[in-house]
Design an enzyme around this catalytic site. Structure first.
Site, PDB file in Angstrom:
ATOM      1  N   LYS A   1       0.836  -1.204   0.000  1.00 19.31           N
ATOM      2  CA  LYS A   1       0.000   0.000   0.000  1.00 19.31           C
ATOM      3  C   LYS A   1       0.879   1.265   0.000  1.00 19.31           C
ATOM      4  O   LYS A   1       2.103   1.175   0.201  1.00 19.31           O
ATOM      5  CB  LYS A   1      -0.917  -0.043   1.238  1.00 19.31           C
ATOM      6  CG  LYS A   1      -1.909  -1.210   1.215  1.00 19.31           C
ATOM      7  CD  LYS A   1      -2.769  -1.228   2.480  1.00 19.31           C
ATOM      8  CE  LYS A   1      -3.767  -2.368   2.479  1.00 19.31           C
ATOM      9  NZ  LYS A   1      -4.605  -2.379   3.700  1.00 19.31           N
TER      10      LYS A   1
ATOM     11  N   TYR B   1     -12.098  -2.818  -3.103  1.00 17.85           N
ATOM     12  CA  TYR B   1     -12.632  -2.954  -1.751  1.00 17.85           C
ATOM     13  C   TYR B   1     -14.156  -3.009  -1.721  1.00 17.85           C
ATOM     14  O   TYR B   1     -14.763  -2.641  -0.716  1.00 17.85           O
ATOM     15  CB  TYR B   1     -12.115  -1.804  -0.880  1.00 17.85           C
ATOM     16  CG  TYR B   1     -10.690  -2.015  -0.386  1.00 17.85           C
ATOM     17  CD1 TYR B   1     -10.344  -3.131   0.375  1.00 17.85           C
ATOM     18  CD2 TYR B   1      -9.686  -1.087  -0.675  1.00 17.85           C
ATOM     19  CE1 TYR B   1      -9.042  -3.336   0.829  1.00 17.85           C
ATOM     20  CE2 TYR B   1      -8.385  -1.275  -0.209  1.00 17.85           C
ATOM     21  CZ  TYR B   1      -8.071  -2.407   0.538  1.00 17.85           C
ATOM     22  OH  TYR B   1      -6.785  -2.598   0.999  1.00 17.85           O
TER      23      TYR B   1
ATOM     24  N   ASN C   1      -1.612  -0.235   7.439  1.00 15.73           N
ATOM     25  CA  ASN C   1      -1.134  -1.610   7.686  1.00 15.73           C
ATOM     26  C   ASN C   1      -0.339  -2.217   6.529  1.00 15.73           C
ATOM     27  O   ASN C   1      -0.200  -3.426   6.406  1.00 15.73           O
ATOM     28  CB  ASN C   1      -2.276  -2.510   8.175  1.00 15.73           C
ATOM     29  CG  ASN C   1      -3.357  -2.733   7.141  1.00 15.73           C
ATOM     30  OD1 ASN C   1      -3.243  -2.245   6.003  1.00 15.73           O
ATOM     31  ND2 ASN C   1      -4.389  -3.467   7.495  1.00 15.73           N
TER      32      ASN C   1
HETATM   33  O1  YYY Z   1      -7.963  -8.260   4.514  1.00 20.79           O
HETATM   34  P1  YYY Z   1      -7.407  -7.234   5.463  1.00 20.79           P
HETATM   35  O2  YYY Z   1      -6.633  -6.143   4.765  1.00 20.79           O
HETATM   36  O3  YYY Z   1      -6.618  -7.827   6.590  1.00 20.79           O
HETATM   37  O4  YYY Z   1      -8.655  -6.519   6.181  1.00 20.79           O
HETATM   38  P2  YYY Z   1     -10.123  -6.213   5.658  1.00 20.79           P
HETATM   39  O5  YYY Z   1     -11.076  -6.580   6.753  1.00 20.79           O
HETATM   40  O6  YYY Z   1     -10.373  -6.794   4.315  1.00 20.79           O
HETATM   41  O7  YYY Z   1     -10.122  -4.607   5.554  1.00 20.79           O
HETATM   42  C1  YYY Z   1      -9.503  -3.955   4.462  1.00 20.79           C
HETATM   43  C2  YYY Z   1      -8.673  -2.808   4.993  1.00 20.79           C
HETATM   44  O8  YYY Z   1      -9.534  -1.824   5.561  1.00 20.79           O
HETATM   45  C3  YYY Z   1      -7.711  -3.176   6.116  1.00 20.79           C
HETATM   46  O9  YYY Z   1      -6.487  -3.666   5.616  1.00 20.79           O
HETATM   47  C4  YYY Z   1      -7.559  -1.881   6.855  1.00 20.79           C
HETATM   48  C5  YYY Z   1      -8.884  -1.179   6.659  1.00 20.79           C
HETATM   49  N1  YYY Z   1      -9.749  -1.276   7.842  1.00 20.79           N
HETATM   50  C6  YYY Z   1      -9.873  -0.172   8.670  1.00 20.79           C
HETATM   51  O10 YYY Z   1      -9.242   0.870   8.405  1.00 20.79           O
HETATM   52  N2  YYY Z   1     -10.685  -0.240   9.771  1.00 20.79           N
HETATM   53  C7  YYY Z   1     -11.373  -1.368  10.054  1.00 20.79           C
HETATM   54  N3  YYY Z   1     -12.141  -1.399  11.139  1.00 20.79           N
HETATM   55  C8  YYY Z   1     -11.246  -2.494   9.225  1.00 20.79           C
HETATM   56  C9  YYY Z   1     -10.431  -2.427   8.128  1.00 20.79           C
END
Ligand code: YYY
Ligand code: MG
Length: 150
Positions: free
Chosen positions: A11, A51, A114
């Site tokens: 990212k 997304y 992240n």
């Molecule tokens: O697949 P992954 O990247 O681990 O998480 P996802 O649940 O698919 O969410 C995508 C992305 O959205 C995540 O990497 C950070 C962001 N995010 C966020 O900022 N706040 C949240 N509560 C959940 C996800």
């Protein structure tokens, strides 16, 4: 052997922080095969499609802003069980819950910074690869294969 492919993306925070090389190195040295790689700016439409499962959630607008804020390094990696293993190498969504040794656990603190995306299933990988690499992937057979797989 069932060979899978996964869409892995550094990212904008990972690119800005100079982590692309380390991340490629981790997948490469583990034995996975690089099938596609490009540094690119992301427009809003691609970010929203990528997304789409999160549309309507409170963090969605912030997430789209973040992904479009600078170049990302989009990749496709191939190998046995790469989808699940690739996610294990990445760690938990919240870097603070990620184990040391994982990419997010080694380099991240906040959820919205992240560092890396990895497909969460073989089905999402197929969708994401089609979305990010409509031009197709490189065709090659790594000579090290017999030294990685028994
Ligand atoms: O697949 P992954 O990247 O681990 O998480 P996802 O649940 O698919 O969410 C995508 C992305 O959205 C995540 O990497 C950070 C962001 N995010 C966020 O900022 N706040 C949240 N509560 C959940 C996800
Ligand atoms: Mg996800």
């Amino acid at each position: 052997m069932v060979t899978e492919q996964s869409f892995i993306m550094v990212k904008p925070d990972g690119v800005q922080r100079g982590l692309v090389g380390d991340i490629i190195k981790r997948y490469e040295q583990r034995g996975y095969t690089l099938k596609g790689l490009k540094l690119m700016n992301v427009d809003k439409s691609l970010a929203e499609k990528h997304y789409e499962e999160h549309q309507g959630k409170p963090f969605f607008p912030k997430l789209v802003d973040f992904i479009t804020s600078g170049p990302v390094c989009a990749m496709v990696w191939e190998g046995k069980n790469i989808v699940a293993a690739g996610r294990t190498m990445i760690g938990a969504t919240n870097p603070q819950a990620s184990a040391p040794g994982t990419i997010r656990g080694d380099y991240g603190i906040d959820m919205g910074r992240n560092i890396i995306h990895g497909s969460d299933s073989v089905e999402s990988a197929r969708r994401e690869i089609g979305l990010w690499f409509p031009e197709g992937l490189a065709e090659w057979t790594p000579v090290a294969k017999p030294w990685i797989y028994e």
